[in-house]
Design a protein around this motif. Structure first.
Motif, short mmCIF file in Angstrom:
data_model
loop_
_atom_site.label_atom_id
_atom_site.label_comp_id
_atom_site.label_asym_id
_atom_site.label_seq_id
_atom_site.Cartn_x
_atom_site.Cartn_y
_atom_site.Cartn_z
N LYS A 77 0.82 -1.37 0.01
CA LYS A 77 -0.04 -0.05 0.16
C LYS A 77 0.90 1.32 -0.10
CE LYS A 77 -3.81 -2.49 0.12
NZ LYS A 77 -4.73 -2.37 -1.09
N VAL A 78 2.04 1.20 0.26
CA VAL A 78 2.80 2.22 0.37
C VAL A 78 3.66 2.40 -0.83
CG1 VAL A 78 5.23 3.22 1.45
CG2 VAL A 78 3.58 1.65 2.86
N PRO A 79 3.39 3.76 -1.59
CA PRO A 79 3.98 4.11 -2.70
C PRO A 79 5.57 3.80 -2.69
CG PRO A 79 2.47 5.63 -2.22
CD PRO A 79 2.49 4.80 -1.02
N GLY A 80 6.06 3.11 -3.88
CA GLY A 80 7.35 3.11 -4.06
C GLY A 80 8.07 1.78 -3.24
N ILE A 81 7.08 0.91 -2.78
CA ILE A 81 7.56 -0.22 -2.11
C ILE A 81 7.10 -1.40 -3.09
CG2 ILE A 81 7.05 -2.06 -0.46
CD1 ILE A 81 8.83 0.34 0.52
N ARG A 82 7.93 -2.45 -3.52
CA ARG A 82 7.80 -3.42 -4.17
C ARG A 82 7.94 -4.67 -3.28
NH1 ARG A 82 10.17 0.17 -6.82
NH2 ARG A 82 12.20 -0.97 -6.58
N CYS A 83 6.91 -5.28 -2.55
CA CYS A 83 7.06 -6.08 -1.55
C CYS A 83 6.97 -7.58 -2.20
CB CYS A 83 6.53 -6.03 -0.42
SG CYS A 83 6.40 -7.31 0.95
N GLY A 131 17.47 -3.99 -17.73
CA GLY A 131 16.75 -4.46 -19.32
C GLY A 131 15.14 -3.74 -19.40
N GLU A 132 15.16 -3.18 -20.68
CA GLU A 132 13.97 -2.51 -21.15
C GLU A 132 12.55 -3.13 -20.81
OE1 GLU A 132 12.21 -1.09 -25.20
OE2 GLU A 132 14.26 -1.21 -25.03
N ARG A 133 12.71 -4.35 -20.81
CA ARG A 133 11.41 -5.25 -20.68
C ARG A 133 10.95 -5.00 -19.05
NH1 ARG A 133 11.13 -11.84 -20.48
NH2 ARG A 133 13.18 -11.30 -19.83
N HIS A 134 12.18 -5.31 -18.11
CA HIS A 134 11.71 -5.41 -16.68
C HIS A 134 11.46 -3.91 -16.15
CE1 HIS A 134 11.99 -9.42 -16.53
NE2 HIS A 134 13.39 -9.28 -17.02
N VAL A 135 12.53 -2.86 -16.60
CA VAL A 135 12.15 -1.51 -16.13
C VAL A 135 10.86 -1.02 -16.93
CG1 VAL A 135 13.37 0.95 -16.73
CG2 VAL A 135 14.77 -1.12 -16.25
N GLY A 136 10.51 -1.25 -17.97
CA GLY A 136 9.04 -0.86 -18.45
C GLY A 136 7.97 -1.51 -17.35
N ARG A 137 8.15 -2.41 -17.01
CA ARG A 137 7.03 -3.17 -16.14
C ARG A 137 7.12 -2.57 -14.88
NH1 ARG A 137 8.47 -9.40 -17.87
NH2 ARG A 137 7.35 -9.17 -20.15
N ILE A 138 8.17 -2.23 -14.21
CA ILE A 138 8.19 -1.48 -13.04
C ILE A 138 7.70 0.00 -13.06
CG2 ILE A 138 10.02 -0.54 -11.30
CD1 ILE A 138 11.47 -3.14 -11.56
N GLY A 139 7.72 0.45 -14.24
CA GLY A 139 7.43 1.81 -14.57
C GLY A 139 5.73 1.77 -14.81
N LYS A 140 5.39 0.76 -15.23
CA LYS A 140 3.77 0.48 -15.33
C LYS A 140 3.20 0.44 -13.92
CE LYS A 140 3.19 -1.26 -19.99
NZ LYS A 140 2.71 -2.19 -20.81
N VAL A 141 3.73 -0.23 -13.07
CA VAL A 141 3.51 -0.32 -11.57
C VAL A 141 3.52 0.97 -10.90
CG1 VAL A 141 3.86 -1.29 -9.28
CG2 VAL A 141 4.24 -2.80 -11.49
N LYS A 142 4.62 1.80 -11.14
CA LYS A 142 4.59 3.10 -10.65
C LYS A 142 3.25 4.02 -11.18
CE LYS A 142 7.25 7.14 -9.80
NZ LYS A 142 6.32 7.80 -9.54
N ALA A 143 3.33 3.89 -12.52
CA ALA A 143 2.16 4.83 -12.90
C ALA A 143 0.76 4.23 -12.39
CB ALA A 143 1.74 4.24 -14.52
N GLU A 145 0.51 3.42 -9.20
CA GLU A 145 0.62 4.07 -8.01
C GLU A 145 0.18 5.61 -7.97
OE1 GLU A 145 4.29 1.56 -5.77
OE2 GLU A 145 4.66 3.45 -6.71
N ASP A 146 0.73 6.33 -9.09
CA ASP A 146 0.47 7.82 -9.43
C ASP A 146 -1.06 7.82 -9.61
OD1 ASP A 146 3.43 7.86 -9.14
OD2 ASP A 146 3.50 8.11 -11.31
N ARG A 147 -1.63 6.89 -10.35
CA ARG A 147 -3.10 7.11 -10.67
C ARG A 147 -3.68 7.19 -9.32
NH1 ARG A 147 -6.47 2.94 -14.44
NH2 ARG A 147 -8.53 3.84 -13.80
N TYR A 148 -3.65 6.32 -8.33
CA TYR A 148 -4.43 6.30 -7.37
C TYR A 148 -3.94 7.03 -6.10
CZ TYR A 148 -7.03 2.81 -9.79
OH TYR A 148 -7.95 2.13 -10.66
N ALA A 149 -2.69 7.72 -6.49
CA ALA A 149 -2.07 8.65 -5.30
C ALA A 149 -3.14 9.44 -4.62
CB ALA A 149 -0.77 9.27 -5.66
N VAL A 150 -3.23 9.66 -3.37
CA VAL A 150 -4.03 10.78 -2.81
C VAL A 150 -3.30 11.97 -3.02
CG1 VAL A 150 -5.05 11.42 -0.52
CG2 VAL A 150 -5.01 9.03 -1.03
N ARG A 151 -3.96 13.03 -3.43
CA ARG A 151 -3.59 14.38 -3.64
C ARG A 151 -4.11 15.27 -2.64
NH1 ARG A 151 -3.80 11.71 -8.23
NH2 ARG A 151 -1.84 11.85 -9.74
N PRO A 152 -3.11 16.06 -1.97
CA PRO A 152 -3.68 17.12 -0.81
C PRO A 152 -4.71 18.18 -1.60
CG PRO A 152 -1.29 17.24 -1.15
CD PRO A 152 -1.87 16.06 -2.08
#
Length: 152
Positions: A77-83, A131-143, A145-152
């Protein structure tokens, strides 16, 4: 590396075995607890570990509860964590190589200390393959997180 580690009442015994093991590998350990059999809530120990990783106060985190499931849910649930919940050696290696996991979760009621030690050794020693494939997937996970981030 500096490793933050936390456990609830169902995982503290394994944590207490793993702390000196991690130190024997040459890592610094920050133990956030718990240290008792009294029932506690796993999110109360997952959060300080994850906060330390996100803040850069720890390079990685390790979480232990009875099965590892609750800690994994709370941590992710913590943005930036990949547990990653890991109970076998292959997954320990794969989650570092492919997912660049920064927090490891395990269950004391699922695995013994010897397997847990080997999982940690592999997980700490295995680099992210990049590698492009793995970096791209992690980028999608971050996206996500960003989509559902609570904004003040």
């Amino acid at each position: 590396m500096k490793i933050a580690i936390g456990a609830d009442h169902a995982g503290y015994r394994l944590k207490d075995v793993l702390v000196p093991f991690i130190e024997s590998l040459g890592h610094e350990v920050h133990d956030v607890g718990c240290n008792c059999e009294q029932s506690v809530d796993y999110p109360d120990y997952a959060l300080p570990v994850c906060d330390a990783v996100v803040a850069g106060e720890a390079d990685r985190g390790i979480l232990i509860c009875g099965t590892g499931i609750g800690m994994t849910i709370a941590a992710n649930k913590v943005p930036g964590i990949r547990c990653a919940l890991v109970h076998d050696l292959f997954s320990a290696q794969a989650t570092r190589e492919h997912n660049d996991s920064n927090v490891l979760a395990m269950g004391e009621r699922v695995i013994g200390p010897g397997v847990a030690q080997e999982i940690i050794r592999i997980w700490l020693e295995t680099p992210f393959s990049g590698g492009e494939r793995h970096v791209g997937r992690i980028g999608k996970v971050k996206a996500i997180e960003d989509r559902y981030a609570v904004r003040p």
